[in-house]
Motif scaffolding. Structure first.
Motif, PDB file in Angstrom:
ATOM      1  N   SER A 162       9.595   2.419   9.352  1.00 57.02           N
ATOM      2  CA  SER A 162       9.811   2.416   7.901  1.00 57.02           C
ATOM      3  C   SER A 162       8.508   2.535   7.125  1.00 57.02           C
ATOM      4  CB  SER A 162      10.542   1.144   7.484  1.00 57.02           C
ATOM      5  OG  SER A 162      11.819   1.120   8.082  1.00 57.02           O
ATOM      6  N   LEU A 163       7.418   2.059   7.716  1.00 54.11           N
ATOM      7  CA  LEU A 163       6.105   2.128   7.067  1.00 54.11           C
ATOM      8  C   LEU A 163       5.312   3.358   7.508  1.00 54.11           C
ATOM      9  CD1 LEU A 163       5.193  -1.638   7.439  1.00 54.11           C
ATOM     10  CD2 LEU A 163       5.625  -0.438   5.277  1.00 54.11           C
ATOM     11  N   ASP A 164       5.896   4.154   8.419  1.00 55.92           N
ATOM     12  CA  ASP A 164       5.260   5.356   8.947  1.00 55.92           C
ATOM     13  C   ASP A 164       3.927   5.044   9.635  1.00 55.92           C
ATOM     14  OD1 ASP A 164       5.280   8.081   9.538  1.00 55.92           O
ATOM     15  OD2 ASP A 164       4.090   8.571   7.753  1.00 55.92           O
ATOM     16  N   PHE A 182      12.311  -2.772  -0.100  1.00 49.92           N
ATOM     17  CA  PHE A 182      11.816  -2.463   1.234  1.00 49.92           C
ATOM     18  C   PHE A 182      12.811  -2.923   2.295  1.00 49.92           C
ATOM     19  CE2 PHE A 182       9.217  -3.659   5.008  1.00 49.92           C
ATOM     20  CZ  PHE A 182       8.869  -2.374   5.385  1.00 49.92           C
ATOM     21  N   ALA A 183      13.339  -4.110   2.142  1.00 52.48           N
ATOM     22  CA  ALA A 183      14.317  -4.639   3.090  1.00 52.48           C
ATOM     23  C   ALA A 183      15.539  -3.734   3.178  1.00 52.48           C
ATOM     24  CB  ALA A 183      14.721  -6.059   2.694  1.00 52.48           C
ATOM     25  N   ASP A 211       0.824  -1.220   0.000  1.00 52.99           N
ATOM     26  CA  ASP A 211       0.000   0.000   0.000  1.00 52.99           C
ATOM     27  C   ASP A 211       0.853   1.263   0.000  1.00 52.99           C
ATOM     28  OD1 ASP A 211      -2.277  -1.545   0.032  1.00 52.99           O
ATOM     29  OD2 ASP A 211      -2.757  -1.153   2.144  1.00 52.99           O
ATOM     30  N   ARG A 212       2.045   1.153   0.544  1.00 51.00           N
ATOM     31  CA  ARG A 212       2.938   2.307   0.601  1.00 51.00           C
ATOM     32  C   ARG A 212       3.920   2.353  -0.569  1.00 51.00           C
ATOM     33  NH1 ARG A 212       0.376   1.762   4.817  1.00 51.00           N
ATOM     34  NH2 ARG A 212       0.172   3.259   6.494  1.00 51.00           N
ATOM     35  N   GLY A 213       3.670   1.527  -1.564  1.00 52.89           N
ATOM     36  CA  GLY A 213       4.434   1.597  -2.803  1.00 52.89           C
ATOM     37  C   GLY A 213       5.682   0.741  -2.858  1.00 52.89           C
ATOM     38  N   TRP A 214       5.904  -0.082  -1.857  1.00 56.70           N
ATOM     39  CA  TRP A 214       7.066  -0.973  -1.853  1.00 56.70           C
ATOM     40  C   TRP A 214       6.652  -2.302  -2.485  1.00 56.70           C
ATOM     41  CZ3 TRP A 214      11.529   1.169  -0.670  1.00 56.70           C
ATOM     42  CH2 TRP A 214      11.548   2.294   0.158  1.00 56.70           C
ATOM     43  N   SER A 215       6.652  -2.378  -3.803  1.00 52.70           N
ATOM     44  CA  SER A 215       6.247  -3.614  -4.471  1.00 52.70           C
ATOM     45  C   SER A 215       7.309  -4.699  -4.323  1.00 52.70           C
ATOM     46  CB  SER A 215       5.951  -3.356  -5.944  1.00 52.70           C
ATOM     47  OG  SER A 215       7.101  -2.820  -6.582  1.00 52.70           O
ATOM     48  N   TYR A 269      14.664 -12.256   5.477  1.00 54.94           N
ATOM     49  CA  TYR A 269      13.976 -12.095   6.759  1.00 54.94           C
ATOM     50  C   TYR A 269      12.594 -11.485   6.537  1.00 54.94           C
ATOM     51  CZ  TYR A 269      13.274 -11.174  11.702  1.00 54.94           C
ATOM     52  OH  TYR A 269      12.764 -11.152  12.979  1.00 54.94           O
ATOM     53  N   ILE A 270      12.511 -10.476   5.663  1.00 62.11           N
ATOM     54  CA  ILE A 270      11.215  -9.867   5.321  1.00 62.11           C
ATOM     55  C   ILE A 270      10.300 -10.936   4.726  1.00 62.11           C
ATOM     56  CG2 ILE A 270      10.018  -8.196   3.822  1.00 62.11           C
ATOM     57  CD1 ILE A 270      11.494  -6.793   6.069  1.00 62.11           C
ATOM     58  N   SER A 271      10.829 -11.740   3.833  1.00 61.59           N
ATOM     59  CA  SER A 271      10.061 -12.816   3.231  1.00 61.59           C
ATOM     60  C   SER A 271       9.551 -13.780   4.304  1.00 61.59           C
ATOM     61  CB  SER A 271      10.923 -13.566   2.210  1.00 61.59           C
ATOM     62  OG  SER A 271      10.245 -14.701   1.728  1.00 61.59           O
ATOM     63  N   GLY A 272      10.415 -14.140   5.226  1.00 61.29           N
ATOM     64  CA  GLY A 272      10.023 -15.039   6.306  1.00 61.29           C
ATOM     65  C   GLY A 272       8.933 -14.446   7.184  1.00 61.29           C
TER      66      GLY A 272
END
Length: 74
Positions: A61-63, A29-30, A20-24, A39-42
């Protein structure tokens, strides 16, 4: 291994907020967060159990407030 429902809910919510915040890309993002992409994937798959420090880092990071990341957990 059975993944607990609360970790699945957390991961799905994290993915939704990220996108939603544009980090496709998990990788971009990581890098932004300063956490390894795997780790993000996990986390998003419910395979990882984040520490409070990681939850705070993700929220910043996601505000959003850290509680927002936990909002979908019953």
């Amino acid at each position: 291994m059975t993944i607990p429902a609360h970790r699945i809910a957390f991961g799905e919510h994290l993915r939704d907020l990220r996108q939603d915040r544009g980090w496709s890309s998990q990788e971009a993002f990581a890098h932004h967060v300063g956490i390894d992409r795997t780790y993000i994937s996990g986390l998003e798959r419910g395979r990882r159990n984040p520490t409070l420090d990681v939850i705070v880092k993700l929220a910043q990071s996601l505000d959003v407030k850290p509680a927002e990341l936990l909002a979908t957990i019953e």
